[in-house]
Design an enzyme around this catalytic site. Structure first.
Site, PDB file in Angstrom:
ATOM      1  N   HIS A   1      -2.636   7.365   7.291  1.00 40.36           N
ATOM      2  CA  HIS A   1      -1.628   8.260   6.694  1.00 40.36           C
ATOM      3  C   HIS A   1      -2.262   9.566   6.222  1.00 40.36           C
ATOM      4  CE1 HIS A   1       2.204   6.164   6.650  1.00 40.36           C
ATOM      5  NE2 HIS A   1       1.687   5.075   6.099  1.00 40.36           N
TER       6      HIS A   1
ATOM      7  N   HIS B   1      -4.508   1.345   7.721  1.00 38.54           N
ATOM      8  CA  HIS B   1      -3.142   1.908   7.775  1.00 38.54           C
ATOM      9  C   HIS B   1      -3.003   3.079   6.794  1.00 38.54           C
ATOM     10  CE1 HIS B   1       1.419   1.216   7.973  1.00 38.54           C
ATOM     11  NE2 HIS B   1       1.291   1.993   6.919  1.00 38.54           N
ATOM     12  N   GLU B   2      -3.485   2.886   5.573  1.00 37.42           N
ATOM     13  CA  GLU B   2      -3.377   3.959   4.564  1.00 37.42           C
ATOM     14  C   GLU B   2      -4.289   5.129   4.910  1.00 37.42           C
ATOM     15  OE1 GLU B   2      -0.916   3.556   2.927  1.00 37.42           O
ATOM     16  OE2 GLU B   2      -0.748   1.384   2.951  1.00 37.42           O
TER      17      GLU B   2
ATOM     18  N   GLY C   1       0.835  -1.188   0.000  1.00 38.23           N
ATOM     19  CA  GLY C   1       0.000   0.000   0.000  1.00 38.23           C
ATOM     20  C   GLY C   1       0.873   1.242   0.000  1.00 38.23           C
TER      21      GLY C   1
ATOM     22  N   GLN D   1       2.769   9.920   1.838  1.00 36.26           N
ATOM     23  CA  GLN D   1       4.111   9.339   1.969  1.00 36.26           C
ATOM     24  C   GLN D   1       5.086   9.802   0.885  1.00 36.26           C
ATOM     25  OE1 GLN D   1       2.379   5.210   2.467  1.00 36.26           O
ATOM     26  NE2 GLN D   1       4.218   5.008   3.717  1.00 36.26           N
TER      27      GLN D   1
ATOM     28  N   CYS E   1       5.807  -0.398   7.506  1.00 39.03           N
ATOM     29  CA  CYS E   1       5.442   0.858   6.855  1.00 39.03           C
ATOM     30  C   CYS E   1       6.649   1.331   6.066  1.00 39.03           C
ATOM     31  CB  CYS E   1       5.039   1.914   7.881  1.00 39.03           C
ATOM     32  SG  CYS E   1       4.558   3.480   7.109  1.00 39.03           S
ATOM     33  N   LEU E   2       6.419   1.707   4.830  1.00 39.37           N
ATOM     34  CA  LEU E   2       7.531   2.152   3.976  1.00 39.37           C
ATOM     35  C   LEU E   2       8.166   3.439   4.507  1.00 39.37           C
ATOM     36  CD1 LEU E   2       5.911   1.348   0.506  1.00 39.37           C
ATOM     37  CD2 LEU E   2       7.719   0.053   1.671  1.00 39.37           C
TER      38      LEU E   2
HETATM   39  O1  GNR Z   1       3.917  -2.561   2.608  1.00 36.23           O
HETATM   40  C1  GNR Z   1       3.236  -2.457   3.627  1.00 36.23           C
HETATM   41  N1  GNR Z   1       2.913  -3.573   4.296  1.00 36.23           N
HETATM   42  C2  GNR Z   1       2.020  -3.606   5.352  1.00 36.23           C
HETATM   43  C3  GNR Z   1       1.970  -4.751   6.124  1.00 36.23           C
HETATM   44  C4  GNR Z   1       1.080  -4.857   7.163  1.00 36.23           C
HETATM   45  C5  GNR Z   1       0.238  -3.811   7.425  1.00 36.23           C
HETATM   46  C6  GNR Z   1       0.284  -2.650   6.683  1.00 36.23           C
HETATM   47  C7  GNR Z   1       1.160  -2.551   5.645  1.00 36.23           C
HETATM   48  S1  GNR Z   1       1.189  -1.118   4.676  1.00 36.23           S
HETATM   49  C8  GNR Z   1       2.842  -1.112   4.109  1.00 36.23           C
HETATM   50  C9  GNR Z   1       3.087  -0.024   3.090  1.00 36.23           C
HETATM   51  C10 GNR Z   1       2.883   1.328   3.727  1.00 36.23           C
HETATM   52  O2  GNR Z   1       3.661   1.879   4.445  1.00 36.23           O
HETATM   53  N2  GNR Z   1       1.767   1.923   3.457  1.00 36.23           N
HETATM   54  O3  GNR Z   1       1.494   3.105   4.025  1.00 36.23           O
HETATM   55 NI    NI Z   2       2.628   3.150   5.875  1.00 39.97          NI
END
Ligand code: GNR
Ligand code: NI
Length: 177
Positions: free
Chosen positions: A139, A135-136, A46, A51, A93-94
């Site tokens: 953000h 999660h997204e 995601g 980001q 999270c990236l």
């Molecule tokens: O790549 C991602 N993997 C992930 C794994 C478990 C729960 C959430 C994520 S999102 C993350 C990419 C990211 O930072 N998206 O904002």
């Molecule tokens: Ni993230």
């Protein structure tokens, strides 16, 4: 198509609240394409516009596993309409390279958003897709996974990321883990 730079904590832009997309024009379509390319290159499942330093309310998700065909989804102006149950997932999270920690979230969500065609759609999700949507969506409000961790873990992760930023990301991340 272009790969954009992913911002890393503690970059302040990750704390900005994103603004709704008003028109889905070529600029937004290009942005969504770049976000998908950036997500696949990372690789991640995601990516939110926040980001890559664009404070607009859209994110892309693809939770397909390696043996499944890709399943890119674009969510514009998403709204989580309903949350149900609880789950604990080990999240990454990236914007926090090398960090993997358990986060508690709703197990199932119902989300409404616009697609790239400008048409509204609704989706009910569970599993990783439900976790990724939450999660997204976080953000877009400047909320990060550290905000949903215990105070102790949050301190450990923020200290690690601050040290990493001080080194200017020169060393390999793995060397410090
Ligand atoms: O790549 C991602 N993997 C992930 C794994 C478990 C729960 C959430 C994520 S999102 C993350 C990419 C990211 O930072 N998206 O904002
Ligand atoms: Ni993230």
């Amino acid at each position: 198509m272009a790969i954009r730079t992913i911002l890393h904590y503690p970059d302040k832009r990750l704390r900005e609240k994103a603004q709704p997309v008003t028109v889905i024009d070529d600029e937004i379509r290009k942005l969504a394409e770049d976000m998908a390319e950036t997500m696949y290159a990372a690789p991640g499942c995601g990516l939110a516009a926040t980001q890559i330093g664009v404070p607009k309310r859209l994110f892309v998700i693809d939770t397909a596993t390696q043996d499944e065909p890709s399943a890119l989804r674009v969510f514009i102006n998403p709204e989580i309409l309903h949350r149900e149950g609880d789950t604990t997932w080990e999240e990454g999270c990236l914007s926090f390279p090398t960090v993997h920690e358990e986060v508690k979230r709703a197990a199932r969500v119902k989300v409404r958003a616009l697609g790239l065609d400008g048409k509204p759609f609704e989706l009910e999700a569970d599993g990783l897709l439900a976790v990724a949507i939450q999660h997204e969506n976080d953000h877009l409000d400047g909320t990060l996974m550290i905000d949903r961790m215990s105070m102790l873990k949050r301190k450990m992760v923020t200290r690690k990321m601050e040290k990493r930023a001080q080194r200017g990301y020169k060393d390999q991340d793995e060397a410090s883990t």
